[in-house]
Write a protein that holds these residues in place. Structure first.
Motif, PDB file in Angstrom:
ATOM      1  N   LEU A 291      46.854  52.420  26.086  1.00 30.75           N
ATOM      2  CA  LEU A 291      45.973  51.503  26.809  1.00 30.75           C
ATOM      3  C   LEU A 291      46.745  50.103  26.524  1.00 30.75           C
ATOM      4  CD1 LEU A 291      43.619  51.608  28.529  1.00 30.75           C
ATOM      5  CD2 LEU A 291      42.044  51.054  26.836  1.00 30.75           C
ATOM      6  N   VAL A 292      47.276  49.320  27.298  1.00 30.31           N
ATOM      7  CA  VAL A 292      47.759  47.907  26.891  1.00 30.31           C
ATOM      8  C   VAL A 292      47.183  46.836  27.739  1.00 30.31           C
ATOM      9  CG1 VAL A 292      50.079  48.921  26.193  1.00 30.31           C
ATOM     10  CG2 VAL A 292      49.501  48.335  28.517  1.00 30.31           C
ATOM     11  N   HIS A 293      46.847  45.682  27.286  1.00 31.63           N
ATOM     12  CA  HIS A 293      46.441  44.403  27.994  1.00 31.63           C
ATOM     13  C   HIS A 293      47.606  44.291  29.144  1.00 31.63           C
ATOM     14  CE1 HIS A 293      45.224  40.359  29.108  1.00 31.63           C
ATOM     15  NE2 HIS A 293      44.192  40.997  28.315  1.00 31.63           N
ATOM     16  N   TYR A 294      47.052  43.719  30.224  1.00 34.77           N
ATOM     17  CA  TYR A 294      47.971  43.532  31.349  1.00 34.77           C
ATOM     18  C   TYR A 294      49.014  42.742  31.086  1.00 34.77           C
ATOM     19  CZ  TYR A 294      46.009  38.971  32.642  1.00 34.77           C
ATOM     20  OH  TYR A 294      45.631  37.513  32.593  1.00 34.77           O
ATOM     21  N   GLU A 295      48.719  41.624  30.171  1.00 29.29           N
ATOM     22  CA  GLU A 295      49.768  40.850  29.810  1.00 29.29           C
ATOM     23  C   GLU A 295      51.143  41.482  29.309  1.00 29.29           C
ATOM     24  OE1 GLU A 295      50.107  37.286  29.882  1.00 29.29           O
ATOM     25  OE2 GLU A 295      48.135  36.741  30.074  1.00 29.29           O
ATOM     26  N   SER A 296      50.828  42.620  28.611  1.00 31.43           N
ATOM     27  CA  SER A 296      52.152  43.237  27.785  1.00 31.43           C
ATOM     28  C   SER A 296      52.711  44.233  28.834  1.00 31.43           C
ATOM     29  CB  SER A 296      51.896  43.732  26.497  1.00 31.43           C
ATOM     30  OG  SER A 296      50.972  44.992  26.644  1.00 31.43           O
ATOM     31  N   PHE A 297      51.773  44.647  29.593  1.00 32.39           N
ATOM     32  CA  PHE A 297      52.475  45.635  30.843  1.00 32.39           C
ATOM     33  C   PHE A 297      53.139  44.921  31.881  1.00 32.39           C
ATOM     34  CE2 PHE A 297      52.505  48.067  34.783  1.00 32.39           C
ATOM     35  CZ  PHE A 297      52.703  49.230  34.349  1.00 32.39           C
ATOM     36  N   PHE A 298      52.583  43.900  32.310  1.00 30.93           N
ATOM     37  CA  PHE A 298      53.251  42.987  33.488  1.00 30.93           C
ATOM     38  C   PHE A 298      54.233  42.115  32.975  1.00 30.93           C
ATOM     39  CE2 PHE A 298      49.454  44.721  35.598  1.00 30.93           C
ATOM     40  CZ  PHE A 298      50.037  45.012  36.733  1.00 30.93           C
ATOM     41  N   TYR A 299      53.945  41.308  32.036  1.00 28.34           N
ATOM     42  CA  TYR A 299      54.948  40.046  31.426  1.00 28.34           C
ATOM     43  C   TYR A 299      55.432  40.242  30.239  1.00 28.34           C
ATOM     44  CZ  TYR A 299      51.761  39.132  35.481  1.00 28.34           C
ATOM     45  OH  TYR A 299      50.965  39.069  36.564  1.00 28.34           O
ATOM     46  N   PRO A 300      55.908  41.361  29.636  1.00 26.89           N
ATOM     47  CA  PRO A 300      56.539  41.394  28.267  1.00 26.89           C
ATOM     48  C   PRO A 300      57.534  40.089  27.904  1.00 26.89           C
ATOM     49  CG  PRO A 300      57.465  43.183  29.855  1.00 26.89           C
ATOM     50  CD  PRO A 300      56.424  42.532  30.543  1.00 26.89           C
ATOM     51  N   LEU A 301      58.161  39.585  29.011  1.00 21.28           N
ATOM     52  CA  LEU A 301      59.276  38.856  28.449  1.00 21.28           C
ATOM     53  C   LEU A 301      58.729  37.398  28.432  1.00 21.28           C
ATOM     54  CD1 LEU A 301      62.160  39.587  31.055  1.00 21.28           C
ATOM     55  CD2 LEU A 301      62.282  39.691  28.560  1.00 21.28           C
ATOM     56  N   ASP A 302      57.424  37.185  28.966  1.00 19.42           N
ATOM     57  CA  ASP A 302      56.760  35.939  28.791  1.00 19.42           C
ATOM     58  C   ASP A 302      56.152  35.619  27.389  1.00 19.42           C
ATOM     59  OD1 ASP A 302      56.983  35.240  31.285  1.00 19.42           O
ATOM     60  OD2 ASP A 302      54.993  35.661  32.060  1.00 19.42           O
ATOM     61  N   ALA A 303      56.266  36.701  26.719  1.00 24.37           N
ATOM     62  CA  ALA A 303      55.717  36.311  25.173  1.00 24.37           C
ATOM     63  C   ALA A 303      57.021  35.497  24.564  1.00 24.37           C
ATOM     64  CB  ALA A 303      55.764  37.771  24.745  1.00 24.37           C
ATOM     65  N   ILE A 304      57.986  35.238  25.024  1.00 18.85           N
ATOM     66  CA  ILE A 304      59.154  34.561  24.351  1.00 18.85           C
ATOM     67  C   ILE A 304      59.446  33.438  25.144  1.00 18.85           C
ATOM     68  CG2 ILE A 304      61.402  34.678  23.241  1.00 18.85           C
ATOM     69  CD1 ILE A 304      61.166  37.775  23.238  1.00 18.85           C
ATOM     70  N   GLY A 305      58.973  32.214  24.894  1.00 19.24           N
ATOM     71  CA  GLY A 305      59.165  31.017  25.741  1.00 19.24           C
ATOM     72  C   GLY A 305      60.671  30.942  25.561  1.00 19.24           C
ATOM     73  N   ASN A 306      61.127  30.246  26.799  1.00 21.87           N
ATOM     74  CA  ASN A 306      62.571  29.807  26.779  1.00 21.87           C
ATOM     75  C   ASN A 306      63.634  30.873  26.650  1.00 21.87           C
ATOM     76  OD1 ASN A 306      61.896  27.179  27.804  1.00 21.87           O
ATOM     77  ND2 ASN A 306      61.416  26.721  25.882  1.00 21.87           N
ATOM     78  N   TRP A 307      63.517  32.314  26.886  1.00 25.32           N
ATOM     79  CA  TRP A 307      64.171  33.353  26.567  1.00 25.32           C
ATOM     80  C   TRP A 307      65.684  33.050  27.165  1.00 25.32           C
ATOM     81  CZ3 TRP A 307      66.378  36.422  30.222  1.00 25.32           C
ATOM     82  CH2 TRP A 307      65.287  36.470  31.178  1.00 25.32           C
ATOM     83  N   ASN A 308      65.706  32.218  28.005  1.00 27.38           N
ATOM     84  CA  ASN A 308      66.882  32.109  29.090  1.00 27.38           C
ATOM     85  C   ASN A 308      67.923  31.386  28.085  1.00 27.38           C
ATOM     86  OD1 ASN A 308      65.223  29.851  29.065  1.00 27.38           O
ATOM     87  ND2 ASN A 308      66.053  29.499  31.163  1.00 27.38           N
ATOM     88  N   ARG A 309      67.567  30.663  27.174  1.00 26.49           N
ATOM     89  CA  ARG A 309      68.525  30.015  26.292  1.00 26.49           C
ATOM     90  C   ARG A 309      69.178  31.110  25.273  1.00 26.49           C
ATOM     91  NH1 ARG A 309      64.086  25.252  24.214  1.00 26.49           N
ATOM     92  NH2 ARG A 309      64.249  24.120  26.167  1.00 26.49           N
ATOM     93  N   ILE A 310      68.850  32.171  24.999  1.00 29.29           N
ATOM     94  CA  ILE A 310      69.778  33.104  24.175  1.00 29.29           C
ATOM     95  C   ILE A 310      70.982  33.297  24.858  1.00 29.29           C
ATOM     96  CG2 ILE A 310      69.671  35.435  23.686  1.00 29.29           C
ATOM     97  CD1 ILE A 310      66.740  35.595  23.926  1.00 29.29           C
ATOM     98  N   TYR A 311      71.136  33.139  26.278  1.00 32.67           N
ATOM     99  CA  TYR A 311      72.493  33.283  26.530  1.00 32.67           C
ATOM    100  C   TYR A 311      73.490  32.101  26.480  1.00 32.67           C
ATOM    101  CZ  TYR A 311      70.717  37.551  29.100  1.00 32.67           C
ATOM    102  OH  TYR A 311      70.303  38.868  29.241  1.00 32.67           O
ATOM    103  N   GLY A 312      72.938  31.060  25.639  1.00 31.74           N
ATOM    104  CA  GLY A 312      73.881  30.053  25.510  1.00 31.74           C
ATOM    105  C   GLY A 312      73.732  28.639  26.649  1.00 31.74           C
ATOM    106  N   ARG A 313      74.454  27.721  26.567  1.00 30.48           N
ATOM    107  CA  ARG A 313      74.412  26.756  27.422  1.00 30.48           C
ATOM    108  C   ARG A 313      75.108  26.805  28.932  1.00 30.48           C
ATOM    109  NH1 ARG A 313      72.222  21.894  26.679  1.00 30.48           N
ATOM    110  NH2 ARG A 313      71.954  21.787  24.241  1.00 30.48           N
ATOM    111  N   ARG A 314      76.162  27.869  28.640  1.00 32.18           N
ATOM    112  CA  ARG A 314      76.807  28.108  30.051  1.00 32.18           C
ATOM    113  C   ARG A 314      75.795  28.932  30.986  1.00 32.18           C
ATOM    114  NH1 ARG A 314      81.374  31.689  28.024  1.00 32.18           N
ATOM    115  NH2 ARG A 314      81.925  30.024  26.151  1.00 32.18           N
TER     116      ARG A 314
END
Ligand SMILES: Cc1cc2nc3c(=O)[nH]c(=O)nc-3n(C[C@H](O)[C@H](O)[C@H](O)COP(=O)(O)OP(=O)(O)OC[C@H]3O[C@@H](n4cnc5c(N)ncnc54)[C@H](O)[C@@H]3O)c2cc1C
Length: 446
Positions: A291-314
């Motif tokens: 059993l998991v909360h809907y947040e972790s089932f539907f939006y696992p990536l939202d747990a890391i704010g600004n994860w798009n910055r992992i790819y660097g400035r380019r």
């Protein structure tokens, strides 16, 4: 709020391209009308969660301040809301009352306007269709400042054009949406490990009575393990099934953040292979249920704010295609092999199975859709061009909300109503203010 124009650098989620634009905010329809009185090209910008250039232009209308809830019928679950409201804000207000979004993308930080304009899909497309299928009616401001109220009964053609129309028919003001009744904030999740692509696809096809399904694919595993991955299926849990948990509790607030752009190249083949292997082997059992909360089932990536910055400035690009079910199996395998041969791995790869969809310009069709993330570099453009040819030859198409580089010929070849769409938008764009984006200019729509 003052309807003031500002110059600033803006981008969508992939941080490619970045453009300097004049931005205008509004929180009343009248202010928007004044802004649209200025001649020139303009497009609505929701929360910038499309990946490429769909909401970019020299002048953009930022909708986030226009986000009041206008009405809610607690008997039917029909809500009417201004278009700048985030799906996150709807969830926060309505989950505790027993209502959920009819369709959820992989992030809740999308506006209602953006959800309609891209006709977004979720993990339940095979059974419940795309977001537009649950929209009751819309109010849209056209370039001349007039407001069109449209639905399947009132101005149905304009309604069909606006759903999936990428903001080109006007600025969506209000969305009336049918929510979905739930008994709890929890999801019964089953995870199935598949050791190769055919096994993963068999799992999709044999369990399509589950409401939600989505798979993570390890794009770096080769040989017999090509296309290995993990299928996640889910059902909203009933009151009896959540015993021991508070029925509508909020998820824990713990959230990580990527505070700045990481150096380009940090995500390389080595780090990705290590991550994928650990992720794939985390499940000791081939099938696991919890059993998991809907947040972790539907939006696992939202747990890391600004994860798009992992790819660097380019920045990075997402390549999401859909292929008809008949060619899907062979084609996805060939595409994975092509990516492997290129030596360019995708860190995130998500596979879904769509059901049938009749629509004017929306992305989904019955078949497999795969979304792949790649850091921006010269070789990636070359690879994507080659993948385009494969996708088109197999009868597939690319998702406009994720695109930053497709060419006009590919769009015309793969979207059956491309010409009709272009003509309809040209008719609507008759005045001195025109709705267009960098995406629509590149694809020859405007
Ligand atoms: C992590 C992540 C996961 C995602 N997962 C999914 C997924 O599972 N399924 C899916 O379908 N998509 C997914 N997306 C893409 C996202 O749902 C869409 O791109 C969505 O359109 C973004 O909405 P937005 O409010 O951020 O709008 P923007 O990105 O700002 O704009 C998107 C388009 O909507 C138009 N638009 C926005 N507001 C209005 C308005 N008020 N009136 C008229 N036009 C408007 C813009 O002009 C533009 O064409 C994902 C994105 C991210 C970042």
């Amino acid at each position: 709020m003052v309807n003031k124009m500002q110059k600033q650098k803006i981008a969508d989620w992939g941080n490619y391209p970045v453009v300097e634009a004049e931005t205008v905010r509004f929180n009343q329809a009248e202010q928007l009308r004044v802004a649209l009185g200025e001649p020139g090209e303009v497009i609505a910008y929701g929360n910038g969660r499309s990946y490429g250039d769909a909401s970019l232009q020299k002048r953009v209308i930022m909708t986030r301040s226009f986000r009041s809830f206008l009405s809610f019928d607690s008997a039917s679950g029909v809500v009417c809301c201004e278009s700048g409201a985030l799906l996150a804000e709807l969830l926060e207000a309505f989950v505790p009352r027993g209502w959920f979004l009819p369709v959820s993308p992989g992030t809740k930080f999308v506006t209602l306007g953006g959800a309609v304009a891209a006709d977004i899909h979720g993990k339940n497309h095979h059974g419940e269709g795309s977001f537009g299928a649950h929209v009751v009616s819309l109010e849209v401001m056209r370039a001349d400042g007039s407001i069109v109220r449209c639905s399947r009964e009132e101005y149905p053609e304009f309604f069909a054009l606006t759903i999936g129309g990428m903001g080109l028919s006007g600025v969506i003001l209000n969305v009336t949406l049918q929510l979905k009744a739930i008994e709890s904030a929890w999801v019964r999740q089953q995870t199935i490990r598949a050791s190769r692509l055919s096994e993963l696809m068999d799992a999709f096809e044999s369990f399509d009575e589950w409401t939600y399904s989505v798979a993570w694919v390890d794009t770096l595993a080769g040989g017999d393990a090509l296309g290995r991955g993990m299928l996640m299926r889910g059902e909203h849990a009933t009151v009896e099934q959540v015993q021991g948990h508070s029925t509508f509790s909020a998820a824990s607030q713990r959230k990580l953040n990527v505070p700045f752009f990481l150096p380009n190249g940090l995500l390389n083949r080595g780090t990705m292979m290590a991550f994928n292997s650990v992720y794939y082997h985390q499940n000791q059992k081939p099938v696991k249920e919890r059993l998991v909360h809907y947040e972790s089932f539907f939006y696992p990536l939202d747990a890391i704010g600004n994860w798009n910055r992992i790819y660097g400035r380019r920045g990075f690009m997402q390549y999401q295609f859909v292929l008809p079910r008949v060619t899907g199996r062979v084609a996805v395998e060939a595409i994975l092999k092509k990516i492997q041969a290129s030596g360019l791995g995708s860190f995130l790869a998500v596979l879904k199975l769509f059901g049938e969809q009749e629509s004017f310009i929306s992305f989904p069709m019955a078949g497999y859709t795969l979304a792949l993330d790649f850091p921006v570099c010269f070789e990636v453009f070359k690879l994507m061009k080659e993948l385009d040819a494969m996708v088109a030859d197999w009868g597939g198409r690319l998702y406009l909300a994720k695109d930053a580089r497709m060419d006009e010929a590919m769009f015309a070849k793969t979207y059956p109503h491309a010409d009709d769409f272009r003509e309809a938008i040209a008719l609507l764009n008759g005045g001195s203010t025109r709705f267009s984006s960098l995406l629509s200019n590149r694809l020859g729509i405007t």
